[in-house]
Motif scaffolding. Sequence first.
Motif, PDB file in Angstrom:
ATOM      1  N   ARG A 169       0.848  -1.199   0.000  1.00 51.53           N
ATOM      2  CA  ARG A 169       0.000   0.000   0.000  1.00 51.53           C
ATOM      3  C   ARG A 169       0.882   1.247   0.000  1.00 51.53           C
ATOM      4  N   GLU A 170       0.645   2.114  -0.953  1.00 53.73           N
ATOM      5  CA  GLU A 170       1.480   3.305  -1.136  1.00 53.73           C
ATOM      6  C   GLU A 170       1.337   4.332  -0.016  1.00 53.73           C
ATOM      7  N   ASP A 171       0.243   4.297   0.739  1.00 54.78           N
ATOM      8  CA  ASP A 171       0.015   5.284   1.799  1.00 54.78           C
ATOM      9  C   ASP A 171       0.519   4.789   3.154  1.00 54.78           C
ATOM     10  N   SER A 172       1.394   3.806   3.155  1.00 52.47           N
ATOM     11  CA  SER A 172       1.848   3.177   4.394  1.00 52.47           C
ATOM     12  C   SER A 172       3.370   3.247   4.522  1.00 52.47           C
ATOM     13  N   ARG A 173       3.870   2.560   5.545  1.00 51.32           N
ATOM     14  CA  ARG A 173       5.310   2.531   5.809  1.00 51.32           C
ATOM     15  C   ARG A 173       5.789   1.096   5.991  1.00 51.32           C
ATOM     16  N   VAL A 174       7.088   0.895   5.777  1.00 49.76           N
ATOM     17  CA  VAL A 174       7.717  -0.414   5.917  1.00 49.76           C
ATOM     18  C   VAL A 174       8.990  -0.252   6.741  1.00 49.76           C
ATOM     19  N   ARG A 175       9.371  -1.299   7.434  1.00 50.61           N
ATOM     20  CA  ARG A 175      10.689  -1.344   8.084  1.00 50.61           C
ATOM     21  C   ARG A 175      11.258  -2.721   7.814  1.00 50.61           C
ATOM     22  N   PHE A 176      12.589  -2.844   7.911  1.00 50.47           N
ATOM     23  CA  PHE A 176      13.221  -4.126   7.623  1.00 50.47           C
ATOM     24  C   PHE A 176      14.516  -4.271   8.390  1.00 50.47           C
ATOM     25  N   ARG A 177      15.030  -5.479   8.379  1.00 49.83           N
ATOM     26  CA  ARG A 177      16.338  -5.783   8.947  1.00 49.83           C
ATOM     27  C   ARG A 177      17.012  -6.805   8.047  1.00 49.83           C
ATOM     28  N   VAL A 178      18.321  -6.940   8.196  1.00 49.49           N
ATOM     29  CA  VAL A 178      19.078  -7.939   7.435  1.00 49.49           C
ATOM     30  C   VAL A 178      19.328  -9.124   8.349  1.00 49.49           C
ATOM     31  N   VAL A 179      18.989 -10.305   7.855  1.00 50.40           N
ATOM     32  CA  VAL A 179      19.182 -11.535   8.608  1.00 50.40           C
ATOM     33  C   VAL A 179      20.113 -12.439   7.809  1.00 50.40           C
ATOM     34  N   LEU A 180      21.079 -13.040   8.470  1.00 49.85           N
ATOM     35  CA  LEU A 180      21.924 -14.073   7.871  1.00 49.85           C
ATOM     36  C   LEU A 180      21.488 -15.389   8.503  1.00 49.85           C
ATOM     37  N   ARG A 181      21.175 -16.368   7.650  1.00 51.35           N
ATOM     38  CA  ARG A 181      20.577 -17.612   8.152  1.00 51.35           C
ATOM     39  C   ARG A 181      21.173 -18.814   7.435  1.00 51.35           C
ATOM     40  N   ASP A 182      21.285 -19.895   8.161  1.00 49.47           N
ATOM     41  CA  ASP A 182      21.719 -21.166   7.590  1.00 49.47           C
ATOM     42  C   ASP A 182      20.486 -21.909   7.103  1.00 49.47           C
ATOM     43  N   GLY A 183      20.160 -21.739   5.837  1.00 47.28           N
ATOM     44  CA  GLY A 183      18.976 -22.368   5.263  1.00 47.28           C
ATOM     45  C   GLY A 183      17.749 -21.479   5.346  1.00 47.28           C
TER      46      GLY A 183
END
Length: 134
Positions: free
Chosen positions: A102-116
């Motif tokens: 949705r263009e009228d909203s916000r997002v946040r994220f993080r970087v995860v390193l994972r085995d599988g």
Amino acid sequence: MKMRMAAMAGVAGLTGMLALAGPAQATEATPAPKAAASGNTCLYAAGGYACFISYGDKFEVGDSKADGLRVIADWETDYGRSGECHHTGGSGTYGICNYDMREDSRVRFRVVLRDGATGPNASATAWTGWIPIG
């Protein structure tokens, strides 16, 4: 009859492959991060990075270390949607996951390193602040 059986076997094989599909996989694997140079919001970790590209609601996820871990953009919106963009292309490559947010909203994220795809996280960055989507 033989052709119909072969076709049915092919459909059954395809259905089995679709049932095994996991988290969203990055769709490209080429050697240079583009989003970081374009003024998008990027987050770096030891071993990889993720960038949110607001034009098109995409994540670019890149691998910068030959450690056997996949790099993941773990994201969530302020309206309750969430997901993971996985990149498994190897060191020096990146991929793009395309979402429709949705263009009228916000997002946040993080970087995860994972085995599988579903293994334990080897490491994760802190979450970014809220970023406008549109």
